[in-house]
Write an enzyme that holds these catalytic residues in place. Structure first.
Site, mmCIF file in Angstrom:
data_model
loop_
_atom_site.group_PDB
_atom_site.id
_atom_site.type_symbol
_atom_site.label_atom_id
_atom_site.label_comp_id
_atom_site.label_asym_id
_atom_site.label_seq_id
_atom_site.Cartn_x
_atom_site.Cartn_y
_atom_site.Cartn_z
ATOM 1 N N ASP A 278 51.646 62.514 14.585
ATOM 2 C CA ASP A 278 53.105 62.396 14.594
ATOM 3 C C ASP A 278 53.635 62.753 15.992
ATOM 4 O O ASP A 278 54.627 63.475 16.127
ATOM 5 C CB ASP A 278 53.757 63.288 13.533
ATOM 6 C CG ASP A 278 55.170 62.831 13.204
ATOM 7 O OD1 ASP A 278 55.613 61.813 13.765
ATOM 8 O OD2 ASP A 278 55.832 63.501 12.393
ATOM 9 N N HIS B 19 60.076 64.655 22.679
ATOM 10 C CA HIS B 19 61.447 64.806 23.169
ATOM 11 C C HIS B 19 61.324 65.745 24.372
ATOM 12 O O HIS B 19 60.460 66.627 24.387
ATOM 13 C CB HIS B 19 62.346 65.477 22.130
ATOM 14 C CG HIS B 19 62.483 64.721 20.836
ATOM 15 N ND1 HIS B 19 63.331 63.647 20.688
ATOM 16 C CD2 HIS B 19 61.882 64.894 19.640
ATOM 17 C CE1 HIS B 19 63.244 63.190 19.433
ATOM 18 N NE2 HIS B 19 62.361 63.926 18.785
ATOM 19 N N HIS C 77 49.548 57.657 13.813
ATOM 20 C CA HIS C 77 50.939 58.093 13.703
ATOM 21 C C HIS C 77 51.509 58.588 15.040
ATOM 22 O O HIS C 77 51.463 59.766 15.347
ATOM 23 C CB HIS C 77 51.026 59.194 12.645
ATOM 24 C CG HIS C 77 52.422 59.519 12.224
ATOM 25 N ND1 HIS C 77 52.706 60.114 11.027
ATOM 26 C CD2 HIS C 77 53.619 59.337 12.842
ATOM 27 C CE1 HIS C 77 54.025 60.286 10.933
ATOM 28 N NE2 HIS C 77 54.589 59.831 12.033
ATOM 29 N N PHE D 121 64.375 66.875 16.140
ATOM 30 C CA PHE D 121 63.134 66.971 15.385
ATOM 31 C C PHE D 121 62.019 66.132 16.003
ATOM 32 O O PHE D 121 62.210 64.953 16.273
ATOM 33 C CB PHE D 121 63.374 66.571 13.929
ATOM 34 C CG PHE D 121 64.342 67.499 13.244
ATOM 35 C CD1 PHE D 121 63.995 68.816 12.996
ATOM 36 C CD2 PHE D 121 65.628 67.068 12.904
ATOM 37 C CE1 PHE D 121 64.888 69.687 12.385
ATOM 38 C CE2 PHE D 121 66.523 67.937 12.301
ATOM 39 C CZ PHE D 121 66.157 69.248 12.043
ATOM 40 N N ASN E 1 60.566 53.432 14.733
ATOM 41 C CA ASN E 1 61.927 53.957 14.953
ATOM 42 C C ASN E 1 62.290 54.023 16.433
ATOM 43 O O ASN E 1 62.691 55.049 16.952
ATOM 44 C CB ASN E 1 62.107 55.332 14.276
ATOM 45 C CG ASN E 1 61.148 56.397 14.778
ATOM 46 O OD1 ASN E 1 60.088 56.094 15.295
ATOM 47 N ND2 ASN E 1 61.536 57.658 14.647
ATOM 48 N N ARG F 13 58.220 55.649 21.656
ATOM 49 C CA ARG F 13 59.607 55.615 22.167
ATOM 50 C C ARG F 13 59.967 54.377 22.971
ATOM 51 O O ARG F 13 61.009 54.380 23.648
ATOM 52 C CB ARG F 13 59.881 56.843 23.056
ATOM 53 C CG ARG F 13 59.552 58.186 22.442
ATOM 54 C CD ARG F 13 60.283 58.398 21.166
ATOM 55 N NE ARG F 13 60.240 59.795 20.717
ATOM 56 C CZ ARG F 13 60.498 60.162 19.462
ATOM 57 N NH1 ARG F 13 60.790 59.250 18.546
ATOM 58 N NH2 ARG F 13 60.466 61.426 19.122
ATOM 59 N N HIS G 163 51.914 62.932 7.268
ATOM 60 C CA HIS G 163 52.171 64.365 7.498
ATOM 61 C C HIS G 163 52.468 65.220 6.268
ATOM 62 O O HIS G 163 53.570 65.734 6.099
ATOM 63 C CB HIS G 163 53.280 64.566 8.535
ATOM 64 C CG HIS G 163 54.519 63.720 8.371
ATOM 65 N ND1 HIS G 163 55.145 63.545 7.173
ATOM 66 C CD2 HIS G 163 55.240 63.022 9.284
ATOM 67 C CE1 HIS G 163 56.194 62.771 7.354
ATOM 68 N NE2 HIS G 163 56.274 62.438 8.627
HETATM 69 O O1 DOR Z 1 60.045 65.287 13.508
HETATM 70 C C1 DOR Z 1 59.987 64.077 13.464
HETATM 71 N N1 DOR Z 1 60.263 63.349 14.548
HETATM 72 N N2 DOR Z 1 59.686 63.486 12.317
HETATM 73 C C2 DOR Z 1 59.755 62.160 12.172
HETATM 74 O O2 DOR Z 1 59.503 61.679 11.102
HETATM 75 C C3 DOR Z 1 60.200 61.297 13.278
HETATM 76 C C4 DOR Z 1 59.998 61.967 14.561
HETATM 77 C C5 DOR Z 1 60.697 61.338 15.736
HETATM 78 O O3 DOR Z 1 60.676 60.112 15.846
HETATM 79 O O4 DOR Z 1 61.230 62.087 16.565
HETATM 80 ZN ZN ZN Z 2 57.753 61.247 9.516
HETATM 81 ZN ZN ZN Z 3 56.505 60.320 12.541
#
Ligand code: DOR
Ligand code: ZN
Ligand code: ZN
Length: 404
Positions: free
Chosen positions: A273, A277, A56, A288, A90, A60, A197
């Protein structure tokens, strides 16, 4: 390469043995293997574990490379003892068509220090027909059932169900009642489900019950949901911005329930995860995600020190199980025939974890207040040193393969 004096677990028993590798594979594990003419490295009785498989990560790349890219993210992995990561979809563009997926694969060749795989992303526009084209080449289909970074939330039941039908395994971002919903769909369509998670006692309970029913459900927990909680978020203004992610940190009681579920076999894996950032981005606006790969193993070793899990269980949940769940070829074990992905750990190094040492472009760590439970000193990928004494070598990383 010959690695002498490795402290390893052999059928649950701690031993100091030598590991011989050839052509990227482990070919022998035994006492006193003679050196011959090959390259030698002495582990000096330090712990050697299989390379960590992190199912996970959000690297980026492409599209958000000010936060991380495949090269820097993979360096952070090598530094942390992660030799295989699976990337989340993503990115920009999001990996939701076969064409985007193939382009991304081509783009990443030669960029990574460690091995890697990809998740395909389920889309609200129902891309279930695209899944068929990529199914053998991806770890799973990732779907978001709750809001998170990016625009990948799916709310329409029909779309979600079509994606379940066409996938070989579904990884899901689901929180609370969405966990229950994902488990129902797993049962209805008889598809393996990987719950990303888990962050709450109640979610661990749902997983425990689903397993008792015999469903093919697997659960992941992040080191941050084990070691951090709302008290850390509320400790000061900076933390209030930095320690934010989806799912959010919960209570101390949840930490404890998750440790218990990890130790008793309910939770199957540790996934970080890793969602970097920049600190500036985090402090300027609620954003997040937090970085993870660099300190996950060192933090989990702290869990071993604190008696929360055994070394054997750590190896299972960080290395062996993720490779098994996603059917990754030759990863996750120190055994003859497996890839020689190895991490040498100095368990005596309990030094503080520091922002200044961070390799990730994020340039900060959520674990600043902690001392590591050990330090990754050397990382080996398929028999070649990729990280040693804070130096990086190679960029030998390549895409993993899946069996069946
Ligand atoms: O906090 C998070 N950030 N949760 C996620 O599911 C995606 C991730 C992100 O891509 O920044
Ligand atoms: Zn997630
Ligand atoms: Zn994630």
């Amino acid at each position: 390469m010959l690695i002498k004096n490795c402290r390893i677990l052999v059928d649950g028993e701690e031993k100091v043995q030598d590991i011989l590798t050839a052509d990227g594979k482990i070919i022998e594990i035994a006492d006193n293997i003679p050196q011959g003419h090959i390259e030698m490295l002495d582990a000096e009785g330090k712990w050697v574990i299989p390379g960590v498989v992190d199912a996970h990560c959000h690297m980026r790349d492409p599209g958000l490379t000010q936060k991380e890219d495949f090269m820097t993210g993979s360096m952070a992995c090598a530094r942390g003892g992660v030799t295989t990561f699976i990337d989340m979809p993503n990115t920009i563009p999001a990996v939701t068509t076969a064409k985007i997926f193939e382009d991304k694969r081509d783009m990443m060749i030669g960029k990574s220090y460690v091995d890697y795989g990809f998740n395909f992303g389920g889309s609200k526009n129902d891309n279930s027909q695209e899944i068929k084209k990529v199914i053998d080449k991806v770890a799973s289909t990732k779907i978001f059932l709750n809001m998170s970074t990016g625009d990948m939330l799916i709310t329409e039941d029909e779309v979600i169900e079509n994606i379940f039908k066409e996938s070989k395994i579904i990884s899901v971002h689901a929180e609370e009642e969405m966990v229950a919903k994902a488990i129902e769909l797993c049962e209805k369509y008889d598809k393996p489900l990987y719950l990303c998670h888990l962050s709450k006692a109640s979610e661990a309970k749902m997983l425990r019950e689903a397993k008792a029913k015999g469903l093919k459900v697997f659960g992941e927990v992040t080191p941050h949901h084990l070691f951090l909680n709302v008290d850390d978020v509320n400790a000061n203004e900076e933390n209030h911005m930095l320690l934010r992610m989806k799912p959010e940190l919960k209570t101390k009681e949840d930490n404890e329930a998750l440790w218990e579920a990890l130790a008793d076999g309910t939770i199957d894996t540790i996934g970080t995860d890793h969602a970097p950032h920049l600190k500036e981005e985090k402090l300027a606006k609620l954003t997040f995600g937090i970085p993870g790969v660099e300190n996950s193993l060192e933090m989990m070793l702290k869990g071993v020190d604190e008696g929360k899990i055994s070394m054997a269980r750590l190896i299972e949940v960080m290395c062996t199980k993720p490779a098994e769940i996603f059917k990754i070829e030759n990863k996750g074990k120190i055994a003859v025939g497996y890839d020689a992905d190895l991490v040498i750990i100095d368990r005596d190094d309990k030094s503080p974890i520091k922002d200044d040492d961070v390799i990730s472009k994020a340039s900060w760590t959520p674990y600043e207040k902690f001392n590591r439970g050990g330090r990754v000193v050397t990382t080996i990928l398929r028999g070649q040193i990729i990280y040693l004494n804070k130096e990086f070598y190679g960029r030998y990383g390549r895409e993993i393969k899946y069996y069946e």
